[in-house]
Design a protein around this motif. Structure first.
Motif, PDB file in Angstrom:
ATOM      1  N   MET A  43      44.316  46.829  23.816  1.00 51.37           N
ATOM      2  CA  MET A  43      44.117  47.920  24.760  1.00 51.37           C
ATOM      3  C   MET A  43      44.516  47.473  26.162  1.00 51.37           C
ATOM      4  O   MET A  43      44.180  46.366  26.597  1.00 51.37           O
ATOM      5  N   LEU A  44      45.230  48.326  26.868  1.00 47.09           N
ATOM      6  CA  LEU A  44      45.585  48.069  28.261  1.00 47.09           C
ATOM      7  C   LEU A  44      44.540  48.691  29.170  1.00 47.09           C
ATOM      8  O   LEU A  44      44.205  49.865  29.025  1.00 47.09           O
ATOM      9  N   SER A  45      44.019  47.894  30.107  1.00 48.10           N
ATOM     10  CA  SER A  45      43.025  48.401  31.047  1.00 48.10           C
ATOM     11  C   SER A  45      43.637  48.512  32.432  1.00 48.10           C
ATOM     12  O   SER A  45      44.267  47.581  32.928  1.00 48.10           O
ATOM     13  N   PHE A  46      43.444  49.653  33.059  1.00 48.78           N
ATOM     14  CA  PHE A  46      43.940  49.876  34.413  1.00 48.78           C
ATOM     15  C   PHE A  46      42.781  49.968  35.409  1.00 48.78           C
ATOM     16  O   PHE A  46      42.902  50.550  36.481  1.00 48.78           O
ATOM     17  N   GLU A  47      41.648  49.371  35.040  1.00 51.99           N
ATOM     18  CA  GLU A  47      40.450  49.496  35.864  1.00 51.99           C
ATOM     19  C   GLU A  47      40.622  48.848  37.229  1.00 51.99           C
ATOM     20  O   GLU A  47      40.307  49.440  38.253  1.00 51.99           O
ATOM     21  N   SER A  48      41.106  47.606  37.280  1.00 48.43           N
ATOM     22  CA  SER A  48      41.169  46.882  38.548  1.00 48.43           C
ATOM     23  C   SER A  48      42.061  45.669  38.406  1.00 48.43           C
ATOM     24  O   SER A  48      42.230  45.118  37.316  1.00 48.43           O
ATOM     25  N   ASP A  49      42.626  45.250  39.550  1.00 42.32           N
ATOM     26  CA  ASP A  49      43.411  44.018  39.574  1.00 42.32           C
ATOM     27  C   ASP A  49      42.515  42.785  39.523  1.00 42.32           C
ATOM     28  O   ASP A  49      42.995  41.671  39.300  1.00 42.32           O
ATOM     29  N   TYR A  50      41.232  42.979  39.761  1.00 43.03           N
ATOM     30  CA  TYR A  50      40.345  41.834  39.960  1.00 43.03           C
ATOM     31  C   TYR A  50      39.443  41.533  38.767  1.00 43.03           C
ATOM     32  O   TYR A  50      38.535  40.722  38.872  1.00 43.03           O
ATOM     33  N   THR A  51      39.646  42.200  37.636  1.00 41.11           N
ATOM     34  CA  THR A  51      38.761  41.964  36.497  1.00 41.11           C
ATOM     35  C   THR A  51      39.132  40.706  35.721  1.00 41.11           C
ATOM     36  O   THR A  51      38.407  40.304  34.822  1.00 41.11           O
ATOM     37  N   GLU A  52      40.251  40.102  36.061  1.00 43.07           N
ATOM     38  CA  GLU A  52      40.654  38.840  35.438  1.00 43.07           C
ATOM     39  C   GLU A  52      40.996  37.835  36.523  1.00 43.07           C
ATOM     40  O   GLU A  52      41.070  38.172  37.695  1.00 43.07           O
ATOM     41  N   GLY A  53      41.199  36.585  36.112  1.00 39.32           N
ATOM     42  CA  GLY A  53      41.527  35.530  37.070  1.00 39.32           C
ATOM     43  C   GLY A  53      43.012  35.450  37.345  1.00 39.32           C
ATOM     44  O   GLY A  53      43.670  36.473  37.567  1.00 39.32           O
ATOM     45  N   ALA A  54      43.554  34.237  37.299  1.00 38.65           N
ATOM     46  CA  ALA A  54      44.959  34.028  37.619  1.00 38.65           C
ATOM     47  C   ALA A  54      45.804  33.928  36.357  1.00 38.65           C
ATOM     48  O   ALA A  54      45.290  33.715  35.248  1.00 38.65           O
ATOM     49  N   HIS A  55      47.102  34.070  36.531  1.00 38.51           N
ATOM     50  CA  HIS A  55      48.035  33.911  35.415  1.00 38.51           C
ATOM     51  C   HIS A  55      47.928  32.480  34.875  1.00 38.51           C
ATOM     52  O   HIS A  55      47.842  31.523  35.649  1.00 38.51           O
ATOM     53  N   PRO A  56      47.925  32.304  33.555  1.00 40.67           N
ATOM     54  CA  PRO A  56      47.780  30.961  32.969  1.00 40.67           C
ATOM     55  C   PRO A  56      48.796  29.947  33.473  1.00 40.67           C
ATOM     56  O   PRO A  56      48.474  28.766  33.641  1.00 40.67           O
ATOM     57  N   ASN A  57      50.035  30.392  33.755  1.00 40.87           N
ATOM     58  CA  ASN A  57      51.045  29.452  34.261  1.00 40.87           C
ATOM     59  C   ASN A  57      50.656  28.901  35.632  1.00 40.87           C
ATOM     60  O   ASN A  57      50.934  27.738  35.954  1.00 40.87           O
ATOM     61  N   ILE A  58      50.022  29.733  36.439  1.00 45.71           N
ATOM     62  CA  ILE A  58      49.571  29.277  37.752  1.00 45.71           C
ATOM     63  C   ILE A  58      48.449  28.264  37.602  1.00 45.71           C
ATOM     64  O   ILE A  58      48.429  27.222  38.271  1.00 45.71           O
ATOM     65  N   LEU A  59      47.511  28.530  36.712  1.00 45.56           N
ATOM     66  CA  LEU A  59      46.412  27.598  36.482  1.00 45.56           C
ATOM     67  C   LEU A  59      46.919  26.271  35.962  1.00 45.56           C
ATOM     68  O   LEU A  59      46.448  25.197  36.385  1.00 45.56           O
ATOM     69  N   ARG A  60      47.885  26.308  35.062  1.00 46.06           N
ATOM     70  CA  ARG A  60      48.443  25.061  34.535  1.00 46.06           C
ATOM     71  C   ARG A  60      49.131  24.252  35.637  1.00 46.06           C
ATOM     72  O   ARG A  60      49.009  23.025  35.707  1.00 46.06           O
TER      73      ARG A  60
END
Length: 232
Positions: free
Chosen positions: A1-18
């Motif tokens: 399911m695609l959620s359009f609730e908010s940009d802030y409901t998740e953290g950062a892109h995994p590539n950035i974290l790596r």
């Protein structure tokens, strides 16, 4: 399911974290003088085809709008925005807390029209009491708008021909440029505005916005009008 609730409901892109983990213990100077910040600036300038562009990094969208608008206006100036514009509706008075009034104008599909802005400036200049009024000093728009609509290249060019400086809030710039309805590219922006920012906070980064000053603005900001050359 695609959620359009908010940009802030998740953290950062995994590539950035790596990448953060891989470089976490690298010794670098602070305050933006690290090699990663310098490389990011160079890549932005190259992508724009504009090596003279000034690139600065800030932490979030509201802070960026507040800092840029306050820096570009003199103390008696305000900023023109659509009545539905983000700084007028959703930033809790952050802009006006710096002493700069948001001058809200009617918009169609959440977009400012060049003719509407031009008419507003002409009416202001013809008012004999204008010295007792808030002087319009810049124009603010978002791409995409609060309604998800996009300015066309023609609309941006017309708006920029009427007003300078034109500032584009790019908190969701990446989304707009990737839309199938977009008729402009990232490299077109230097010809269509004077300052904009590339949003990271709402587009997969942990935080951060890259502000791009396309032109060097003088201490006294004024609007260039299609029918008048008087300062605002």
């Amino acid at each position: 399911m695609l959620s359009f609730e908010s940009d802030y409901t998740e953290g950062a892109h995994p590539n950035i974290l790596r990448q953060l983990m891989a470089t976490n213990m690298d010794q670098e100077p602070g305050y933006g003088f690290d090699e990663f910040s310098q490389l990011a600036k160079e890549r932005i300038q190259k992508a724009l085809g504009h090596p003279e562009a000034q690139v600065e990094f800030l932490t979030g969208g509201t802070q960026t709008n507040q800092v840029v608008i306050d820096a570009m206006l003199t103390q008696y100036q305000g900023v023109i925005a659509a009545e539905t514009g983000h700084i007028n509706v959703h930033e809790a008075g952050a802009i006006e807390a710096t002493g700069h009034k948001v001058l809200a104008l009617p918009a169609k599909d959440a977009k400012l029209d060049a003719q509407t802005v031009d008419q507003y400036i002409q009416t202001f200049e013809q008012d004999e009491n204008r010295d007792h009024m808030v002087f319009p000093g810049m124009v603010y728009i978002t791409y995409p708008t609060e309604f998800g609509t996009l300015y066309s290249r023609e609309e941006l060019a017309a708006l920029h021909a009427v007003c300078q400086p034109l500032y584009i809030d790019g908190a969701r710039l990446g989304y707009g440029l990737m839309s199938a309805q977009a008729d402009l590219q990232f490299s077109d922006l230097p010809d269509l505005c004077d300052v904009f920012y590339i949003g990271g906070t709402k587009q997969g980064a942990l935080c951060g916005e890259a502000v791009v000053f396309v032109t060097t603005m003088s201490p006294t900001i004024s609007l260039r009008l299609s029918s008048s050359t008087g300062p605002c």
